[in-house]
Structures are given as C-alpha cells and as structure tokens.
Design an enzyme around this catalytic site. Structure first.
Site, PDB file in Angstrom:
ATOM      1  N   ASP B  95     -20.314 -20.500 -13.172  1.00  0.00           N
ATOM      2  CA  ASP B  95     -21.593 -19.800 -13.091  1.00  0.00           C
ATOM      3  C   ASP B  95     -22.661 -20.720 -13.670  1.00  0.00           C
ATOM      4  O   ASP B  95     -22.371 -21.760 -14.260  1.00  0.00           O
ATOM      5  CB  ASP B  95     -21.536 -18.427 -13.727  1.00  0.00           C
ATOM      6  CG  ASP B  95     -21.648 -18.463 -15.216  1.00  0.00           C
ATOM      7  OD1 ASP B  95     -21.737 -19.564 -15.763  1.00  0.00           O
ATOM      8  OD2 ASP B  95     -21.651 -17.392 -15.835  1.00  0.00           O
ATOM      9  N   ASP B 268     -15.624 -11.209 -10.605  1.00  0.00           N
ATOM     10  CA  ASP B 268     -15.099 -11.799 -11.840  1.00  0.00           C
ATOM     11  C   ASP B 268     -15.432 -10.844 -12.966  1.00  0.00           C
ATOM     12  O   ASP B 268     -16.403 -10.081 -12.872  1.00  0.00           O
ATOM     13  CB  ASP B 268     -15.753 -13.157 -12.156  1.00  0.00           C
ATOM     14  CG  ASP B 268     -17.099 -12.969 -12.834  1.00  0.00           C
ATOM     15  OD1 ASP B 268     -18.073 -12.622 -12.135  1.00  0.00           O
ATOM     16  OD2 ASP B 268     -17.181 -13.125 -14.076  1.00  0.00           O
ATOM     17  N   CYS B 306       5.366  -2.901 -12.259  1.00  0.00           N
ATOM     18  CA  CYS B 306       4.686  -4.195 -12.375  1.00  0.00           C
ATOM     19  C   CYS B 306       5.700  -5.340 -12.373  1.00  0.00           C
ATOM     20  O   CYS B 306       6.758  -5.243 -12.995  1.00  0.00           O
ATOM     21  CB  CYS B 306       3.847  -4.222 -13.653  1.00  0.00           C
ATOM     22  SG  CYS B 306       2.916  -5.747 -13.865  1.00  0.00           S
ATOM     23  N   CYS B 308       5.028  -8.438 -13.521  1.00  0.00           N
ATOM     24  CA  CYS B 308       4.595  -9.530 -14.403  1.00  0.00           C
ATOM     25  C   CYS B 308       5.682  -9.892 -15.414  1.00  0.00           C
ATOM     26  O   CYS B 308       6.628  -9.132 -15.647  1.00  0.00           O
ATOM     27  CB  CYS B 308       3.290  -9.174 -15.113  1.00  0.00           C
ATOM     28  SG  CYS B 308       3.470  -8.139 -16.581  1.00  0.00           S
ATOM     29  N   CYS B 311       6.150  -7.206 -18.202  1.00  0.00           N
ATOM     30  CA  CYS B 311       6.855  -5.981 -17.818  1.00  0.00           C
ATOM     31  C   CYS B 311       8.310  -6.232 -17.459  1.00  0.00           C
ATOM     32  O   CYS B 311       9.142  -5.323 -17.568  1.00  0.00           O
ATOM     33  CB  CYS B 311       6.121  -5.292 -16.669  1.00  0.00           C
ATOM     34  SG  CYS B 311       4.572  -4.537 -17.225  1.00  0.00           S
ATOM     35  N   HIS B 337      -0.207  -9.265 -18.530  1.00  0.00           N
ATOM     36  CA  HIS B 337      -0.093  -7.998 -17.789  1.00  0.00           C
ATOM     37  C   HIS B 337      -1.428  -7.575 -17.174  1.00  0.00           C
ATOM     38  O   HIS B 337      -1.478  -7.175 -16.004  1.00  0.00           O
ATOM     39  CB  HIS B 337       0.425  -6.878 -18.693  1.00  0.00           C
ATOM     40  CG  HIS B 337       0.349  -5.546 -18.018  1.00  0.00           C
ATOM     41  ND1 HIS B 337       1.247  -5.151 -17.057  1.00  0.00           N
ATOM     42  CD2 HIS B 337      -0.566  -4.548 -18.109  1.00  0.00           C
ATOM     43  CE1 HIS B 337       0.902  -3.965 -16.596  1.00  0.00           C
ATOM     44  NE2 HIS B 337      -0.199  -3.568 -17.223  1.00  0.00           N
TER      45      HIS B 337
END
Lengths: 381, 381
Positions: B95, B268, B306, B308, B311, B337
């Site tokens: 940015d 974002d 999940c 991930c 998890c 997560h």
C-alpha cells in the site's frame, strides 16, 4: 520389574571418558550423548512439536513445578498425559521441581518432609515433597522422571553441602518407594556441591540404590567452568557403567563437549532458547548479536554451514530487521537456529566418538571457537 | 507498455455482482476473489513465508510507510527487493502509506504537495508525497503498488470529503506520471467518503485514467457495515469490468462475503492476525475466545472441519494453556488458524461462484454464522 528405560552402550572413547549409546524408552530410542531442549510449560518456547521433529530433537524436557501450577497435572492426565497434551510422541523427561523451588529463594522453606513455598503466579501456599513430586510426575507421564532433590548454592560451606546431600539421599529413597508407574523410569540425582569427597560419596550412595539413570545436580549454578569440570573429573571413575548420566542445566557448546569427554550422556539447558529470544545466535565460533549494526546489510545466512530452516531461507539482514521491528518471527528464526546448532553439535560429537576421533574433533572445535565471546557459565543465561 | 498485471475474468455470478477471475502478475497467478494476509513490516506477524505457502496464501500485502521508516527502501532494494528480502517468491502488494500517515492524526499535516509527518518510531520530521510514495514502492518492488491517496474520516462533512477526493485524483495523476517500473502495476484508489455521488464520481474519474486495477479506500473506518454496503452498491455499476477491484482494510468473514457479492475481487485486513495474538479465534459460527474457562478441559480442535496445522495437531485445552502461560506458540497457532479460515472461506466462495451457487452458499453461511458474536466493523480490531 524391568526398567522402563534401558541404556545400551555402543562405544567408549579410548582417549577420553566419552561414550556413545542408545537409551531405549517407551516412546522410542534416543541416541546419546544428547542435548535435550527445554519445554518448561509443555512447549519449547516459540516452537511447535512438529518443528522440534524437523530439528531432529529426540527428547524434550518439561518442568514439574511449572506444570503443577499451570495447567495442573490433573488436566494433563485428563488430556491423556503430557505426550498427548503437547502432541509430542517422542520421549519426554520431567524434572522434579527440586531446582525450581530451590530457586524461589525467599518464597520457600526446605524442611525434612519437603518444600513449603509460594506460587510465583499467585502467591498461594504450596507444598511439594518427594512423594508429591513423584505423584505429579506419574500423572504427567513422561518417560523419565527425576527424584526430588535439595540443591545447594555456590559458594557453599561444607556442612550446608553435606546436609543438602544427605537429605537428597533420604528423599531419593522416598521417591523410589513411592514410584510405581511401570512405563516411566525414575532417575536419582547426585548432589555434593563443590566438594569432591561429597560428590563421590553421593555417586556411590545413589549407585547402590540402583536407579536406572542418574542426574548430576547442583552444578552450573554460578561457579567457574573449571570448577564444574573438576567435579565431573572426580565423579567420573565412580559412575555405574551401565546407566546413563545426565548433567542438569548445562548447555553451552564448550560445556557440552567437555561434559561428554567426562562421561556425560545427557544434557539440558534453556540458554539456547532464552538467548535466541533476545537476538543472540550460537555460532561455530561463539555468538552473534544479530541486532548489531554490522549485520544491517549482511545478506549471508547466520552460518553458511548450518542446515536449519533459518540459515537455508533467511539472511542476517532480514533477521536483524525482524528483531529491530519487534517481530515474533525473529524470535522463532533465532530459536530454530540455536536449537539446531546444539543438536547438530551433539550429532557431530557422537559421530566423532563412533569414529574414534573425539580428541581430534575437540581440538578442531577449540581452533574455531572463540572462548572470549563464548557464553560463560558465570554469566546469567 | 503492457500492464504488469492482467485481470482475466473467468465467471460472473448471474444473481449477485460476484466474479471469479485470475490476476496474472510477474510472480505468478492469483485466483480471485482473494483475501490478502498483511505483512506490515515485511513479515506476516508470527509467521514465516514458508508457512504462508502452507496456508495457500497467494499474495501478501506489505506497507510502504513502515518499510520506509524501517528498514528503509534502500536496504530492501540492496537485498534484491522485497520478495528476496522476505524470502517470499509469490506476488506482493504494497500500500502507498496514505492510510498510515492519515492515521497518525496529530503527527501529520496534509498539504497539496504531500504529507508532512513525524515518524512514530523516533519523532523525526518526514515527508511523503505521491512521487515519494511511488519511488519508495518502486524500490520495494512489489508486483502491485498503490497510488498515494487522501483518506477522509467517518463521519465526514461533504466539503471535506470532496476536497479529499479531488486531491486524491490529482495525486493519482502525479503517481501515474512518476511510475516507471515495468514489472510493477500501479492501482488507483477510489475515495468519496460516505457520499454516493462522490463515490460514483471517483470511480469514473479513476476509470478514465485507465489504471490496471482499483483500490476502494476510505471504507471500514468506523462506519456501520450497512453504510459500507450502501457505498459498495452505489459504485458497483460503474467499475471498469476488465479491471480488479480491491476493497482496502476489510476482512471480517461476513464483510468478505458481502464484498464479493458486490463485485469486489481483492481484500486485506489485519483483523485475523491481530485478534489471533490476543487469543480470539475465527470460527465458522463467529468467534471463540480461547482463554475462556469453558475451554479448559476441551480436548477437541478449534474447528473440526478445519484443515489447518493447528486444528489437525492441537486441542483447545492446549492452546488455552499456551495463552494462559504467555507462550509465543499460542499466538502462532491462533494466527495459523485465523489466516487459514479466511483463505479457506475465499476458496469456498470462489468455488461457489464457479458452480453458480453463491446465493445458496451465502444463505448457508448466515445460517451457521452468529452475527451477535461476529466481529463488527464498528469495533476496534
């Protein structure tokens, strides 16, 4: 009852006291000599259990004192034990809490029955004696538990040292009596401060109790390295040859090497992880303070001979930036490198023992290692 | 000169404004709609670049303002650019610093030439105008740079909003003129506060300047979600159909879904990573405050649907323990997560668009999602 852990001696160095072995445990074999990373609160700070495998860590140490206070051994037991709780299926050793409560200084009172102390978390009154320490460790369920001992300070007068040693021996008997878990080994702990005769007496007394392994406690508490080596030299001829010996709280690269040369098989120390979080990196020639200006535009890895994730992915300049910017990832990358450095050092030392080349390895180590910038035992880790 | 990035429209939803596309960039393709994790200081807090790949992050956002102050764009350029510096070979968006200097409040003065401000690090006097922002971003070398814009607050009177918008348009021209890097795209930024006419005027004005993509700035600055949606509805018919649209600073699960339904391709937000470090976990029904007592003996994963690392390896009880004990690893597991949850949400949304099923997905989302415990735009992240 057969011991939960068995030590297999593979090779003895002909020119030093070093040994290479395998410690068989309920959660797998450990190649010794070994550096054990410390996961005080059921986690090696900044790391995951999976990452510890990637570093080739074979065993992790955790702390009875800390886990008793938080989250409590009952919760860990409900989780299925410490291995399941922290998702680490390799061996674990728990220390007994003896050294931690000793370190509480004004907050504790050591009596014959055990230690009355106040929690450093909430000030609540607590008590741990030999039986309590064993009971907690049995609930935690590590592969190796340690006897509850009495540490003495440095320096220490003779009668204080003798009293602490004698009490440690009485407590070792009580620990042995109360320990019942068949899939867990209980190690005794040698004390005796900085008195060679007491040290030898302690080694022999515990040896007669026939523990499956022995911790050497009460060293690396502020004394010069030379004095620690003197104590190790005195004890070396008297250890049980078929049992592993664990030098507690020792973990600078040179002390690991010198300990191995004096017959030690196991080590643990928070130094590598603690200094990492402040941006101090262990290197083959000593240490690197990564925040220093000289690394600002240094795009090389920390150590170009290192195989760790940090050294194969990131530059000194980037790691320095992360520390200057206060980013957690900096602490992580430094921790990975420091742990891998000690684990790799021990792998090299073991290889040298197996190849009958430890004295040559040791000479080469000191050619590259700058003792002036190395960590000293006397400085706070 | 061909644009450094090209947007390929794959599918348009017949019943909402949603689109699925591919953004072709110098560092690879990005499947849109996309949530972009934020790496403010050249690192996604608590994460490594390798881990970000494991989460299937396709692009990372970084910040001109922060990198200019530390470590400085010259150092990043010497390192070989931001990709090399942070060891991330996938696309990056920077940015412009416009929003960050706007947020400095008393520390900055916005004039026609640019913004005079004081560094939040050392108080030093600094200046960034459109040309400076572009020059910094060209040295950083992201695939996508953003024009330097003037944000307006919420609430905001009409003349302040119009002045900020007009100046943003003049600055957009200056950015375009000074931008020369062929392997980097420069996106314009739409402003206009909470006035539909201004918003539409801004979209059209920037569209005429023919940027390769457009940021929607000045939303998600404290206004109610309904008002943000109203602005998005007003702008939607007027976007260039062949250019990507990036809604800046938006990242709650419901806002991502509503943004996509209103024609947005890119998002974002720091929310997912920021709340993670305080122990707040994004879940399919809202949020979970992991330190709460109710999770003390809860040995299930955060979310059993999940995929991930957190998890699939660790329990709620263990993560709670890590947070209660102040362990860095807790922040890491929570960050993993939360990021994976938003990335997976966007993957599901994209699949639903491709399968002509977004309205059904949206209805299903709100059946499970508890808006009462969800994050609101109005609360500080």
């Amino acid at each position: 009852m057969p011991n939960a852990v068995q030590f297999e001696l593979i090779k003895t160095c002909a020119r030093t006291g070093a040994r290479a072995g395998i410690l068989h445990t309920p959660h797998g074999d450990i190649e010794t000599p070994i550096y054990m990373p410390v996961g005080t609160q059921a986690v090696v700070k900044a790391m995951t259990a999976e990452e510890m495998k990637g570093l080739e860590a074979q065993i992790i140490l955790s702390n009875t004192y800390h886990l008793h206070l938080r989250p409590g051994e009952d919760l860990v037991e409900k989780a299925g034990g410490l291995h399941t709780f922290m998702a680490w299926d390799r061996p674990i050793l728990t220390d007994s809490g003896g050294f931690q409560v000793f370190s509480l200084a004004d907050l504790r009172k050591i009596k014959e029955e055990g230690v009355h102390f106040r929690s450093h978390l909430d000030g609540s009154a607590r008590f741990i004696g030999p039986e309590e320490s064993v009971a907690i460790q049995q609930k935690l369920g590590a592969d190796i538990a340690m006897a509850f001992d009495v540490c003495s300070p440095y320096p220490c007068d003779h009668s204080t040292a003798r009293d602490a040693m004698d009490r440690t021996h009485r407590w070792a008997e009580r620990c042995l009596k109360s320990h019942t878990r068949p899939d867990q080994a209980l190690f005794g702990i040698v004390q005796g401060a900085f008195d060679k005769d007491l040290r030898i007496q302690s080694v022999k007394t515990l040896r007669d109790m026939d523990f499956p392994g022995y911790g050497i406690g009460g060293l690396s508490v502020g004394e010069p390295k030379a004095l620690m080596y003197e104590m190790l030299d005195a004890m070396q001829p008297h250890y049980a040859p078929d049992k592993p010996r664990y030098l507690m709280g020792v973990g600078t690269p040179d002390c690991l090497l010198e300990g191995v040369a004096r017959g030690i098989d196991m080590f643990d120390c928070v130094l590598a992880t603690r200094v990492a979080r402040n941006g101090t990196l262990l290197t083959r020639d000593g240490r690197m303070v990564i925040k220093n200006k000289q690394y600002e535009e240094d795009f090389r890895p920390i150590d170009d001979t290192c195989d760790c994730f940090t050294c194969t992915h990131h530059s000194r300049a980037y790691i320095r930036h992360l520390f200057k910017a206060g980013e957690i990832t900096g602490a992580r990358l430094a921790t990975i490198h420091n742990l891998r450095t000690l684990i790799r050092l021990m792998q090299e030392i073991r290889r040298a023992i197996l190849e009958d080349a430890l004295p040559e390895y040791r000479a080469d180590f000191y050619r590259r290692y700058d003792m002036a910038t190395a960590f000293n035992r006397e400085e706070p880790a």
